[in-house]
Scaffold this motif. Structure first.
Motif, PDB file in Angstrom:
ATOM      1  N   ILE A  27       0.882  -0.942   0.305  1.00 15.34           N
ATOM      2  CA  ILE A  27      -0.106  -0.075  -0.213  1.00 15.34           C
ATOM      3  C   ILE A  27       0.692   1.743  -0.064  1.00 15.34           C
ATOM      4  O   ILE A  27       1.952   1.560   1.026  1.00 15.34           O
ATOM      5  CB  ILE A  27      -0.683   0.145   1.098  1.00 15.34           C
ATOM      6  CG1 ILE A  27      -2.415  -0.839   1.806  1.00 15.34           C
ATOM      7  CG2 ILE A  27      -1.531   1.107   1.792  1.00 15.34           C
ATOM      8  CD1 ILE A  27      -2.553  -1.284   2.686  1.00 15.34           C
ATOM      9  N   GLN A  62      -6.393  -0.444   9.565  1.00 17.96           N
ATOM     10  CA  GLN A  62      -6.748  -1.884   8.804  1.00 17.96           C
ATOM     11  C   GLN A  62      -6.565  -2.452   9.038  1.00 17.96           C
ATOM     12  O   GLN A  62      -8.360  -2.758   9.489  1.00 17.96           O
ATOM     13  CB  GLN A  62      -4.720  -2.335   8.279  1.00 17.96           C
ATOM     14  CG  GLN A  62      -4.151  -1.014   7.392  1.00 17.96           C
ATOM     15  CD  GLN A  62      -4.766  -0.614   6.111  1.00 17.96           C
ATOM     16  OE1 GLN A  62      -4.829  -1.115   5.365  1.00 17.96           O
ATOM     17  NE2 GLN A  62      -4.389   0.429   5.746  1.00 17.96           N
ATOM     18  N   GLU A 157      -4.949   2.603  -1.704  1.00 23.65           N
ATOM     19  CA  GLU A 157      -4.891   0.424  -1.719  1.00 23.65           C
ATOM     20  C   GLU A 157      -5.785   0.337  -3.230  1.00 23.65           C
ATOM     21  O   GLU A 157      -5.475  -0.659  -3.221  1.00 23.65           O
ATOM     22  CB  GLU A 157      -5.142   1.002  -0.447  1.00 23.65           C
ATOM     23  CG  GLU A 157      -5.865  -1.300  -0.690  1.00 23.65           C
ATOM     24  CD  GLU A 157      -6.248  -1.315   0.972  1.00 23.65           C
ATOM     25  OE1 GLU A 157      -6.921  -0.904   1.716  1.00 23.65           O
ATOM     26  OE2 GLU A 157      -5.486  -3.444   0.950  1.00 23.65           O
ATOM     27  N   GLY A 161      -5.185  -2.268  -5.476  1.00 21.79           N
ATOM     28  CA  GLY A 161      -5.557  -2.832  -5.120  1.00 21.79           C
ATOM     29  C   GLY A 161      -6.226  -4.214  -6.401  1.00 21.79           C
ATOM     30  O   GLY A 161      -7.258  -4.325  -5.799  1.00 21.79           O
TER      31      GLY A 161
END
Ligand code: GLN
Length: 303
Positions: A27, A62, A157, A161
């Motif tokens: 990330i 997270q 992210e 992702g």
């Protein structure tokens, strides 16, 4: 119990591990965090708070957010939640695809990414404004309205992702999720991007610790549901290191790739520790060590 001296002694003893591991590199926004930071906070059910080092510094929670999402899902759907997600340890990495394919799109548990995306899907279906509701719930648990999403982290992210998108696509193919993939993934990334300090996380987990009436921002849980939430943390909170954490620490807990770990000792305390450098399983090196020493020195654990 002199928790303050114990926290300070732990910090001194884990210093040799300070350079081990790397922060979450996949990330981009998390890669920019200074990896050489450490904080810890322990709060007892009778209102005492003990801190060490950077216990007030906020970081990306997270996967710890998955506990809050599960609490909301259990409150909204009760046992019905378990038709689309299991409650068995996965023994695989938090972002693994293999098991999900073999098991036809039903994730093993709500703490691996696939399971948390299913819980996010349930929240999106049940709630008019899931993003606001999630934040209100976390703010109410912690008693602090300044807690927020970090959109830079969430967007960062999303940009890379690909694996979570693959997981969401597999879930959609099998009919496990009902909402559109793009808004669902964004909701999931936003939940993960919430920033809290060790002090705030310890406070937010006290309601899962103290067996008092649980009612926050309109979400209620029975004592039995809290027992179950803790059981899932114990068995699934650390992905393919859940056994190791249980063995070394002996408490239910949950980690995140921001480097945070929260654990609770039912009826006694909640504790949060943070240090961004992670081991190969995505769990904080210093965080794991600190909690291992905590239950060793206090000789307190659920076992
Ligand atoms: N947002 C992260 C991801 O989906 C959460 C993973 C974690 O903290 N283990 O990859």
């Amino acid at each position: 119990m002199d928790y303050q001296s114990i926290l300070e002694k732990i910090y001194r003893e884990i210093l040799p591990f300070a350079g081990q591991g790397e922060q979450a590199g996949y990330i981009p926004a998390l890669q920019r965090v200074n990896p050489d930071q450490y904080g810890m906070c322990l709060q007892t059910v009778d209102g005492c708070s003990f801190s060490c080092m950077k216990a007030d510094t906020r970081f990306s929670i997270q996967s710890i957010a998955k506990v809050f999402a599960l609490a909301m899902g259990l409150s909204l759907r009760g046992e019905g939640l378990w038709t689309r997600v299991g409650k068995e340890p996965s023994g695989t990495a938090f972002n693994s695809l293999v098991q999900l394919e073999i098991e036809k799109g039903i994730p093993r548990n709500p703490f691996i990414n696939a399971g948390a995306i299913v819980v996010a899907d349930v929240l999106m279906s049940e709630l008019k404004n899931p993003e606001e509701e999630f934040l209100s719930f976390v703010r109410a648990l912690c008693g602090d309205d300044s807690i927020n999403y970090n959109l830079e982290v969430a967007n960062s992210e999303r940009e890379v992702g690909y694996l979570n998108a693959a997981i969401a696509n597999l879930l959609k193919y099998h009919g496990t999720i009902k909402n559109e993939i793009e808004p669902l993934l964004m909701f999931y990334f936003k939940m993960c991007s919430v920033e809290m300090s060790c002090k705030e996380l310890a406070r937010a987990f006290l309601p899962f610790t103290n067996r008092k009436r649980f009612a926050y921002a309109g979400y209620t849980l029975s004592i039995s549901q809290i027992k179950r939430l803790n059981a899932v943390m114990q068995t699934c909170g650390f992905y393919d290191e859940a056994g190791e954490f249980s063995y070394l620490v002996g408490l239910p807990g949950k980690s995140g790739v921001g480097g945070g770990i929260v654990a609770i000792y039912p009826m006694r305390y909640s504790v949060a520790v943070w240090s961004p450098r992670l081991n190969s399983k995505g769990n904080s090196v210093m965080g794991m060590k600190a909690l291992e020493l905590l239950t060793t020195y206090t000789e307190e654990s659920i076992f």
